[in-house]
Design a protein around this motif. Structure first.
Motif, PDB file in Angstrom:
ATOM      1  N   ALA A  11      -4.270  13.928   4.190  1.00  0.00           N
ATOM      2  CA  ALA A  11      -3.246  13.094   3.553  1.00  0.00           C
ATOM      3  C   ALA A  11      -3.760  12.543   2.237  1.00  0.00           C
ATOM      4  O   ALA A  11      -4.957  12.259   2.088  1.00  0.00           O
ATOM      5  CB  ALA A  11      -2.827  11.952   4.477  1.00  0.00           C
ATOM      6  N   LEU A  12      -2.863  12.400   1.279  1.00  0.00           N
ATOM      7  CA  LEU A  12      -3.165  11.792  -0.007  1.00  0.00           C
ATOM      8  C   LEU A  12      -2.339  10.521  -0.148  1.00  0.00           C
ATOM      9  O   LEU A  12      -1.237  10.427   0.393  1.00  0.00           O
ATOM     10  CB  LEU A  12      -2.829  12.748  -1.154  1.00  0.00           C
ATOM     11  CG  LEU A  12      -3.507  14.119  -1.134  1.00  0.00           C
ATOM     12  CD1 LEU A  12      -2.996  14.969  -2.287  1.00  0.00           C
ATOM     13  CD2 LEU A  12      -5.007  13.961  -1.222  1.00  0.00           C
ATOM     14  N   PRO A  13      -2.836   9.507  -0.877  1.00  0.00           N
ATOM     15  CA  PRO A  13      -2.032   8.303  -1.092  1.00  0.00           C
ATOM     16  C   PRO A  13      -0.753   8.634  -1.860  1.00  0.00           C
ATOM     17  O   PRO A  13      -0.785   9.367  -2.853  1.00  0.00           O
ATOM     18  CB  PRO A  13      -2.956   7.401  -1.920  1.00  0.00           C
ATOM     19  CG  PRO A  13      -4.330   7.928  -1.686  1.00  0.00           C
ATOM     20  CD  PRO A  13      -4.173   9.401  -1.478  1.00  0.00           C
ATOM     21  N   GLY A  14       0.369   8.124  -1.384  1.00  0.00           N
ATOM     22  CA  GLY A  14       1.633   8.344  -2.076  1.00  0.00           C
ATOM     23  C   GLY A  14       1.798   7.395  -3.251  1.00  0.00           C
ATOM     24  O   GLY A  14       0.936   6.553  -3.530  1.00  0.00           O
ATOM     25  N   GLY A  15       2.908   7.526  -3.957  1.00  0.00           N
ATOM     26  CA  GLY A  15       3.175   6.671  -5.111  1.00  0.00           C
ATOM     27  C   GLY A  15       3.373   5.220  -4.705  1.00  0.00           C
ATOM     28  O   GLY A  15       3.947   4.919  -3.650  1.00  0.00           O
ATOM     29  N   THR A  16       2.891   4.309  -5.541  1.00  0.00           N
ATOM     30  CA  THR A  16       3.012   2.877  -5.295  1.00  0.00           C
ATOM     31  C   THR A  16       4.197   2.323  -6.075  1.00  0.00           C
ATOM     32  O   THR A  16       4.272   2.507  -7.295  1.00  0.00           O
ATOM     33  CB  THR A  16       1.730   2.140  -5.721  1.00  0.00           C
ATOM     34  OG1 THR A  16       0.612   2.702  -5.031  1.00  0.00           O
ATOM     35  CG2 THR A  16       1.826   0.655  -5.413  1.00  0.00           C
ATOM     36  N   PRO A  17       5.136   1.617  -5.423  1.00  0.00           N
ATOM     37  CA  PRO A  17       6.253   1.020  -6.155  1.00  0.00           C
ATOM     38  C   PRO A  17       5.811  -0.264  -6.862  1.00  0.00           C
ATOM     39  O   PRO A  17       4.913  -0.964  -6.362  1.00  0.00           O
ATOM     40  CB  PRO A  17       7.269   0.712  -5.043  1.00  0.00           C
ATOM     41  CG  PRO A  17       6.434   0.504  -3.821  1.00  0.00           C
ATOM     42  CD  PRO A  17       5.244   1.410  -3.963  1.00  0.00           C
ATOM     43  N   PRO A  48       0.842  -1.206   0.000  1.00  0.00           N
ATOM     44  CA  PRO A  48       0.000   0.000   0.000  1.00  0.00           C
ATOM     45  C   PRO A  48       0.868   1.242   0.000  1.00  0.00           C
ATOM     46  O   PRO A  48       1.930   1.273   0.630  1.00  0.00           O
ATOM     47  CB  PRO A  48      -0.796  -0.125   1.309  1.00  0.00           C
ATOM     48  CG  PRO A  48       0.038  -1.020   2.171  1.00  0.00           C
ATOM     49  CD  PRO A  48       0.730  -1.968   1.238  1.00  0.00           C
ATOM     50  N   PRO A  49       0.449   2.273  -0.732  1.00  0.00           N
ATOM     51  CA  PRO A  49       1.263   3.492  -0.784  1.00  0.00           C
ATOM     52  C   PRO A  49       1.299   4.192   0.557  1.00  0.00           C
ATOM     53  O   PRO A  49       0.322   4.171   1.311  1.00  0.00           O
ATOM     54  CB  PRO A  49       0.551   4.345  -1.840  1.00  0.00           C
ATOM     55  CG  PRO A  49      -0.860   3.852  -1.833  1.00  0.00           C
ATOM     56  CD  PRO A  49      -0.784   2.388  -1.520  1.00  0.00           C
ATOM     57  N   GLU A  50       2.445   4.780   0.866  1.00  0.00           N
ATOM     58  CA  GLU A  50       2.541   5.575   2.084  1.00  0.00           C
ATOM     59  C   GLU A  50       1.824   6.902   1.875  1.00  0.00           C
ATOM     60  O   GLU A  50       1.913   7.520   0.819  1.00  0.00           O
ATOM     61  CB  GLU A  50       4.012   5.808   2.439  1.00  0.00           C
ATOM     62  CG  GLU A  50       4.768   4.531   2.783  1.00  0.00           C
ATOM     63  CD  GLU A  50       6.190   4.822   3.200  1.00  0.00           C
ATOM     64  OE1 GLU A  50       6.553   6.016   3.246  1.00  0.00           O
ATOM     65  OE2 GLU A  50       6.938   3.865   3.481  1.00  0.00           O
ATOM     66  N   LYS A  71       3.553  10.100 -10.743  1.00  0.00           N
ATOM     67  CA  LYS A  71       3.519   8.924  -9.892  1.00  0.00           C
ATOM     68  C   LYS A  71       2.333   8.053 -10.296  1.00  0.00           C
ATOM     69  O   LYS A  71       1.406   8.506 -10.984  1.00  0.00           O
ATOM     70  CB  LYS A  71       3.411   9.307  -8.405  1.00  0.00           C
ATOM     71  CG  LYS A  71       2.131  10.017  -8.022  1.00  0.00           C
ATOM     72  CD  LYS A  71       2.110  10.343  -6.523  1.00  0.00           C
ATOM     73  CE  LYS A  71       0.835  11.107  -6.146  1.00  0.00           C
ATOM     74  NZ  LYS A  71       0.780  11.424  -4.707  1.00  0.00           N
ATOM     75  N   ILE A  72       2.397   6.793  -9.873  1.00  0.00           N
ATOM     76  CA  ILE A  72       1.319   5.842 -10.091  1.00  0.00           C
ATOM     77  C   ILE A  72       0.834   5.391  -8.721  1.00  0.00           C
ATOM     78  O   ILE A  72       1.624   4.988  -7.874  1.00  0.00           O
ATOM     79  CB  ILE A  72       1.783   4.639 -10.924  1.00  0.00           C
ATOM     80  CG1 ILE A  72       2.225   5.110 -12.317  1.00  0.00           C
ATOM     81  CG2 ILE A  72       0.687   3.590 -11.028  1.00  0.00           C
ATOM     82  CD1 ILE A  72       2.841   4.017 -13.154  1.00  0.00           C
ATOM     83  N   VAL A  73      -0.466   5.474  -8.510  1.00  0.00           N
ATOM     84  CA  VAL A  73      -1.039   5.111  -7.211  1.00  0.00           C
ATOM     85  C   VAL A  73      -2.006   3.950  -7.409  1.00  0.00           C
ATOM     86  O   VAL A  73      -2.938   4.041  -8.222  1.00  0.00           O
ATOM     87  CB  VAL A  73      -1.774   6.308  -6.572  1.00  0.00           C
ATOM     88  CG1 VAL A  73      -2.465   5.876  -5.280  1.00  0.00           C
ATOM     89  CG2 VAL A  73      -0.806   7.446  -6.296  1.00  0.00           C
ATOM     90  N   VAL A  74      -1.763   2.855  -6.698  1.00  0.00           N
ATOM     91  CA  VAL A  74      -2.709   1.744  -6.635  1.00  0.00           C
ATOM     92  C   VAL A  74      -3.306   1.769  -5.241  1.00  0.00           C
ATOM     93  O   VAL A  74      -2.622   1.520  -4.253  1.00  0.00           O
ATOM     94  CB  VAL A  74      -2.023   0.396  -6.918  1.00  0.00           C
ATOM     95  CG1 VAL A  74      -3.030  -0.744  -6.765  1.00  0.00           C
ATOM     96  CG2 VAL A  74      -1.417   0.389  -8.310  1.00  0.00           C
TER      97      VAL A  74
END
Length: 251
Positions: free
Chosen positions: A62-68, A30-32, A99-102
């Motif tokens: 807060a917003l979802p950060g980028g997903t690796p 999960p994205p930070e 960025k890509i967010v899942v």
């Protein structure tokens, strides 16, 4: 009947030993969260008569950060196909995609605004992608997201592959301009007008960017977080409706 013992080791020669079950693929991490500010009260406004009763509420924004990668499911193949499509158009993937967010099994592409039309064209035209339909665009206002206060979120659907994604673009309050996707998805005509009307995002290249709900001479954009909750006089066909704090009480 025999029993295993140190003197009688188990002999498995000639027996069918089951192979080890391959480990299941790990789900995407999960994205930070990306902390952008702190909200005070229910709606994050001050000085405009918040009557919700939640004036003392304090909550981080807060917003979802980028997903690796890996992203899981069909997302990895999709991102690879998009990367190949942009390379074919001589566009560097990493300079176009912020960025890509899942998040909650949904994928969002955060695209730099100057490359929005090129990315949308690739998503629509490449046979491995084929997002033929834009379901609409929504505006979002994050006053604490410095330099990225205004966001436009496009919802795309691939009828060919039965998939959905989101494309998100941001712009600062000081320069609220985003390229229009009317040339790629003509169905965004009214949706971009509505987003302009309520949030003040200017869609460059739109054929007729005028208000669609509010009167033409209306001041401000009612769905922005800094828009007053009350106290705004309203005129309708010559009749004036006073703001809530000036209305007559009958109790």
């Amino acid at each position: 009947m025999t029993f295993d013992s140190p003197d009688n080791p188990d002999d498995t020669a000639g027996q069918n030993v089951p192979e080890e079950t391959p480990a299941a693929p790990q789900p995407p991490r999960p994205p930070e969260d990306e902390l952008i500010g702190t909200r005070h009260g229910m709606f994050g406004v001050s000085g405009t008569g918040d009557t919700s009763g939640y004036g003392g509420l304090v909550k981080p924004v807060a917003l979802p950060g980028g997903t690796p990668p890996p992203y899981g499911g069909w997302f990895d193949g999709f991102v690879g196909a998009l990367r190949a499509a942009l390379i074919h158009r001589i566009i560097a993937f990493d300079t176009v995609i912020e960025k890509i967010v899942v998040f909650r099994d949904e994928l969002t592409l955060h695209v730099r605004r100057e490359h929005l039309v090129a990315v949308a064209s690739a998503l629509r035209d490449e046979s491995s992608l084929r997002f033929e339909l834009c379901l609409g665009v929504n505006g979002v206002h994050y006053p604490d997201d410095e330099g990225r206060e205004l966001h436009a979120v496009y919802h795309l659907m691939s009828i060919t592959h039965s998939r959905r994604i989101r494309v998100e673009v941001s712009a600062p309050d000081a320069d609220p301009r985003i390229p229009s996707l009317f040339s790629v998805y003509p169905t965004t005509d009214w949706h971009e007008r509505e987003t302009y009307d309520f949030f003040g995002i200017v869609f460059d290249g739109h054929p007729s960017l005028t208000r669609i709900t509010m009167p033409d001479d209306w001041r401000g954009h009612p769905q922005r977080k800094d828009y007053p909750l009350g106290g705004i006089p309203v005129e309708y066909k010559g009749a004036r409706i006073p703001p809530p704090d000036e209305r007559r009480t009958y109790s």
